[in-house]
Design a protein around this motif. Structure first.
Motif, PDB file in Angstrom:
ATOM      1  N   SER A   4       3.244   4.784  22.847  1.00 34.22           N
ATOM      2  CA  SER A   4       4.320   5.726  22.579  1.00 34.22           C
ATOM      3  C   SER A   4       4.725   6.485  23.839  1.00 34.22           C
ATOM      4  O   SER A   4       5.355   7.511  23.749  1.00 34.22           O
ATOM      5  CB  SER A   4       3.866   6.709  21.517  1.00 34.22           C
ATOM      6  OG  SER A   4       2.700   7.356  21.974  1.00 34.22           O
ATOM      7  N   GLN A   5       4.340   5.962  25.011  1.00 32.44           N
ATOM      8  CA  GLN A   5       4.647   6.663  26.254  1.00 32.44           C
ATOM      9  C   GLN A   5       6.146   6.914  26.343  1.00 32.44           C
ATOM     10  O   GLN A   5       6.959   6.050  26.038  1.00 32.44           O
ATOM     11  CB  GLN A   5       4.159   5.841  27.445  1.00 32.44           C
ATOM     12  CG  GLN A   5       3.871   6.691  28.653  1.00 32.44           C
ATOM     13  CD  GLN A   5       4.694   6.277  29.826  1.00 32.44           C
ATOM     14  OE1 GLN A   5       5.379   5.267  29.788  1.00 32.44           O
ATOM     15  NE2 GLN A   5       4.671   7.078  30.863  1.00 32.44           N
ATOM     16  N   GLY A   6       6.529   8.079  26.764  1.00 26.90           N
ATOM     17  CA  GLY A   6       7.932   8.451  26.766  1.00 26.90           C
ATOM     18  C   GLY A   6       8.434   8.661  25.349  1.00 26.90           C
ATOM     19  O   GLY A   6       9.628   8.653  25.115  1.00 26.90           O
ATOM     20  N   ARG A   7       7.513   8.779  24.405  1.00 24.66           N
ATOM     21  CA  ARG A   7       7.802   9.059  22.992  1.00 24.66           C
ATOM     22  C   ARG A   7       8.394   7.865  22.238  1.00 24.66           C
ATOM     23  O   ARG A   7       8.200   7.741  21.035  1.00 24.66           O
ATOM     24  CB  ARG A   7       8.749  10.276  22.822  1.00 24.66           C
ATOM     25  CG  ARG A   7       8.263  11.536  23.460  1.00 24.66           C
ATOM     26  CD  ARG A   7       7.309  12.286  22.512  1.00 24.66           C
ATOM     27  NE  ARG A   7       6.325  13.063  23.262  1.00 24.66           N
ATOM     28  CZ  ARG A   7       6.616  14.101  24.058  1.00 24.66           C
ATOM     29  NH1 ARG A   7       7.858  14.534  24.177  1.00 24.66           N
ATOM     30  NH2 ARG A   7       5.672  14.733  24.715  1.00 24.66           N
ATOM     31  N   VAL A   8       9.136   7.000  22.909  1.00 26.06           N
ATOM     32  CA  VAL A   8       9.796   5.895  22.192  1.00 26.06           C
ATOM     33  C   VAL A   8       8.866   4.691  22.115  1.00 26.06           C
ATOM     34  O   VAL A   8       8.455   4.164  23.141  1.00 26.06           O
ATOM     35  CB  VAL A   8      11.104   5.495  22.910  1.00 26.06           C
ATOM     36  CG1 VAL A   8      11.771   4.325  22.183  1.00 26.06           C
ATOM     37  CG2 VAL A   8      12.045   6.676  23.009  1.00 26.06           C
ATOM     38  N   PRO A   9       8.524   4.257  20.907  1.00 24.95           N
ATOM     39  CA  PRO A   9       7.638   3.097  20.812  1.00 24.95           C
ATOM     40  C   PRO A   9       8.311   1.847  21.400  1.00 24.95           C
ATOM     41  O   PRO A   9       9.533   1.723  21.373  1.00 24.95           O
ATOM     42  CB  PRO A   9       7.406   2.929  19.313  1.00 24.95           C
ATOM     43  CG  PRO A   9       8.257   3.915  18.616  1.00 24.95           C
ATOM     44  CD  PRO A   9       8.902   4.808  19.604  1.00 24.95           C
ATOM     45  N   ARG A  10       7.496   0.964  21.927  1.00 22.33           N
ATOM     46  CA  ARG A  10       8.003  -0.214  22.641  1.00 22.33           C
ATOM     47  C   ARG A  10       7.242  -1.432  22.136  1.00 22.33           C
ATOM     48  O   ARG A  10       6.022  -1.491  22.277  1.00 22.33           O
ATOM     49  CB  ARG A  10       7.746   0.016  24.132  1.00 22.33           C
ATOM     50  CG  ARG A  10       8.337  -1.021  25.018  1.00 22.33           C
ATOM     51  CD  ARG A  10       8.200  -0.644  26.476  1.00 22.33           C
ATOM     52  NE  ARG A  10       8.813  -1.691  27.264  1.00 22.33           N
ATOM     53  CZ  ARG A  10       8.176  -2.811  27.589  1.00 22.33           C
ATOM     54  NH1 ARG A  10       6.941  -3.012  27.252  1.00 22.33           N
ATOM     55  NH2 ARG A  10       8.824  -3.749  28.271  1.00 22.33           N
ATOM     56  N   LEU A  11       7.944  -2.361  21.540  1.00 18.03           N
ATOM     57  CA  LEU A  11       7.272  -3.488  20.902  1.00 18.03           C
ATOM     58  C   LEU A  11       7.884  -4.821  21.321  1.00 18.03           C
ATOM     59  O   LEU A  11       9.112  -4.943  21.460  1.00 18.03           O
ATOM     60  CB  LEU A  11       7.370  -3.373  19.371  1.00 18.03           C
ATOM     61  CG  LEU A  11       6.687  -2.177  18.724  1.00 18.03           C
ATOM     62  CD1 LEU A  11       7.017  -2.131  17.244  1.00 18.03           C
ATOM     63  CD2 LEU A  11       5.174  -2.275  18.923  1.00 18.03           C
ATOM     64  N   TYR A  12       7.020  -5.799  21.462  1.00 23.75           N
ATOM     65  CA  TYR A  12       7.467  -7.169  21.688  1.00 23.75           C
ATOM     66  C   TYR A  12       8.080  -7.691  20.400  1.00 23.75           C
ATOM     67  O   TYR A  12       7.580  -7.412  19.303  1.00 23.75           O
ATOM     68  CB  TYR A  12       6.252  -8.012  22.084  1.00 23.75           C
ATOM     69  CG  TYR A  12       6.551  -9.471  22.225  1.00 23.75           C
ATOM     70  CD1 TYR A  12       7.283  -9.952  23.310  1.00 23.75           C
ATOM     71  CD2 TYR A  12       6.112 -10.385  21.268  1.00 23.75           C
ATOM     72  CE1 TYR A  12       7.553 -11.295  23.441  1.00 23.75           C
ATOM     73  CE2 TYR A  12       6.375 -11.740  21.404  1.00 23.75           C
ATOM     74  CZ  TYR A  12       7.107 -12.182  22.489  1.00 23.75           C
ATOM     75  OH  TYR A  12       7.378 -13.520  22.614  1.00 23.75           O
ATOM     76  N   CYS A  13       9.150  -8.451  20.501  1.00 22.80           N
ATOM     77  CA  CYS A  13       9.863  -8.934  19.310  1.00 22.80           C
ATOM     78  C   CYS A  13      10.345 -10.360  19.553  1.00 22.80           C
ATOM     79  O   CYS A  13      11.113 -10.591  20.489  1.00 22.80           O
ATOM     80  CB  CYS A  13      11.052  -8.014  19.031  1.00 22.80           C
ATOM     81  SG  CYS A  13      12.072  -8.562  17.657  1.00 22.80           S
ATOM     82  N   GLU A  14       9.888 -11.283  18.737  1.00 22.82           N
ATOM     83  CA  GLU A  14      10.263 -12.687  18.961  1.00 22.82           C
ATOM     84  C   GLU A  14      11.686 -13.005  18.513  1.00 22.82           C
ATOM     85  O   GLU A  14      12.253 -14.009  18.911  1.00 22.82           O
ATOM     86  CB  GLU A  14       9.282 -13.606  18.229  1.00 22.82           C
ATOM     87  CG  GLU A  14       7.936 -13.634  18.917  1.00 22.82           C
ATOM     88  CD  GLU A  14       7.041 -14.740  18.405  1.00 22.82           C
ATOM     89  OE1 GLU A  14       7.272 -15.209  17.273  1.00 22.82           O
ATOM     90  OE2 GLU A  14       6.118 -15.119  19.138  1.00 22.82           O
ATOM     91  N   GLN A  15      12.249 -12.144  17.655  1.00 22.65           N
ATOM     92  CA  GLN A  15      13.593 -12.427  17.139  1.00 22.65           C
ATOM     93  C   GLN A  15      14.654 -12.218  18.223  1.00 22.65           C
ATOM     94  O   GLN A  15      14.416 -11.549  19.215  1.00 22.65           O
ATOM     95  CB  GLN A  15      13.871 -11.500  15.943  1.00 22.65           C
ATOM     96  CG  GLN A  15      12.981 -11.820  14.752  1.00 22.65           C
ATOM     97  CD  GLN A  15      12.859 -10.623  13.799  1.00 22.65           C
ATOM     98  OE1 GLN A  15      12.037  -9.740  14.019  1.00 22.65           O
ATOM     99  NE2 GLN A  15      13.683 -10.613  12.776  1.00 22.65           N
ATOM    100  N   THR A  16      15.837 -12.783  18.007  1.00 21.34           N
ATOM    101  CA  THR A  16      16.927 -12.624  18.958  1.00 21.34           C
ATOM    102  C   THR A  16      17.446 -11.187  18.932  1.00 21.34           C
ATOM    103  O   THR A  16      17.675 -10.626  17.870  1.00 21.34           O
ATOM    104  CB  THR A  16      18.081 -13.585  18.591  1.00 21.34           C
ATOM    105  OG1 THR A  16      17.574 -14.916  18.627  1.00 21.34           O
ATOM    106  CG2 THR A  16      19.234 -13.457  19.587  1.00 21.34           C
TER     107      THR A  16
END
Lengths: 249, 249
Positions: A4-16
């Motif tokens: 959650s660094q910088g508050r915004v969660p960051r996730l890998y996403c396989e979809q387009t």
């Protein structure tokens, strides 16, 4: 760095990912956002993959089983890693987790488990390797995730070694030599780093490796390093001399 | 490498080691040898410290509480590490264990915890740091163990920085530059590597660090590394260019 660094969660996403597209996230990502982070409708999330880059998205419908998001804006292009493959004899589980995370953080294109005579782990959990690589990429702000290859026997890997890929062989038995000087003699281009199991390579394996036309033997210095330490140490040198950890490249 | 690599157990020993001397090992070492490894009378064990070197010893009386050994023969002289101190903001426990092990494996003279504004761990367990350093030295065949210093505040450390010790500052905000070229400009001599907490240094701290006369700012490359990864990566570069991981030194 926390997810959650910088508050915004960051996730890998396989979809387009593309402007205004609506996605339904998989169950695990939905659970993480909605249940763990308690993100609700309107919350911002960053999604990325190695093709579409990193996007700012907004949750349009928060649901524990399947959160829906709308892609708003591309924040960054995908950044392909240097063309360095990492070949390693699988370790037992905790150290293998660590090795996958660390090699990802150090910027490799592909994780390639190779089975050698003294390999201590007899099974390789590829899903787990891949999950570790994804987690490291999410946490370390990378806009790609290294591929995870199927395990192969060392002999087969060497027999079909491509002519144009330099094989940097981390050789515990090489005479001590300046590793920076050794790496400076490598011509730029596709590369791979090969590191053996804790018990080292067998005599026969070492001969096979040294017979590869593009091989470069790299001294590992005066101390014995554990395999997961050596992974980071050697990749730091390779990235600094031949990869992207320098201004000239 | 397992403790029992080469079959002969290898343990750090604070007592004086000399020919024909008889030692009573402390309870923990005795327990490890007698109960865990089931070594009995006559079993061989290697003991080492940074003053007397590494000795082949024989167990003369095996007892769970206090095994006795006789020193037979010196196998190796002590090998002092390169004069590189490692200054780091303490992390939470599992990653701190890892960091202590890894910095030891990479060959530093001293582990120095420094408390910074964004340090995440509020207490430092020095016994645990030391135990991790000893374990790494035992496993990695080293004939010394780095000292573990008391934690100090960064401000105080910088205020009394010695004139003759180069301070290699791992600066996430430095412009990207070739780290090998940067390190090649450092003159040989006493050195220290300083790595910040996960949240980085504060603006004020960064100014104080950059005001140290012997400071050299080192770029950490294009990827964010976790602190324990950066420890190994940076020490690999420092040892390769300025330390003992090259033939010239």
């Amino acid at each position: 760095m926390a997810r959650s660094q910088g508050r915004v969660p960051r996730l890998y996403c396989e979809q387009t990912l593309s402007a205004r597209s609506k996605l339904t996230l998989p169950r695990e990502a939905s659970h993480y956002l909605v249940t763990v982070l308690r993100s609700g409708d309107g919350a911002v999330v960053r999604l990325f993959n190695a093709i579409d880059g990193e996007w700012q998205c907004v949750i349009s419908h928060a649901n524990r089983k399947a959160a829906q998001v709308i892609c708003e804006e591309r924040l960054r292009e995908a950044t392909p890693p240097p063309d360095i493959d990492y070949l390693f004899a699988p370790l037992k589980s905790a150290r293998l987790d660590y090795l996958a995370q660390k090699a990802t953080e150090m910027g490799v294109r592909q994780l390639r488990p190779v089975i050698t005579r003294h390999t201590v782990a007899d099974k390789v959990n590829l899903d787990r390797l891949r999950a570790n690589a994804i987690e490291a990429a999410e946490q370390c702000n990378m806009v790609y995730v290294p591929d995870v290859a199927e395990p192969e026997k060392l002999k087969g890997v060497l027999a079909s070694w491509p002519d144009d890929r330099t094989l940097i062989f981390c050789d515990e038995r090489a005479g001590q030599a300046n590793p920076v000087d050794t790496l400076k003699q490598v011509k730029p281009g596709p590369m791979a780093v090969l590191l053996g199991p804790e018990g080292g390579f067998s005599e026969e394996e070492r001969d096979m490796i040294l017979a590869v036309p593009t091989v470069v033997a790299l001294s590992l210095g005066p101390r014995i390093m554990r395999a997961d330490t050596a992974a980071v140490a050697v990749l730091a040198l390779v990235q600094s001399v031949l990869g992207d950890w320098c201004a000239d490249k």
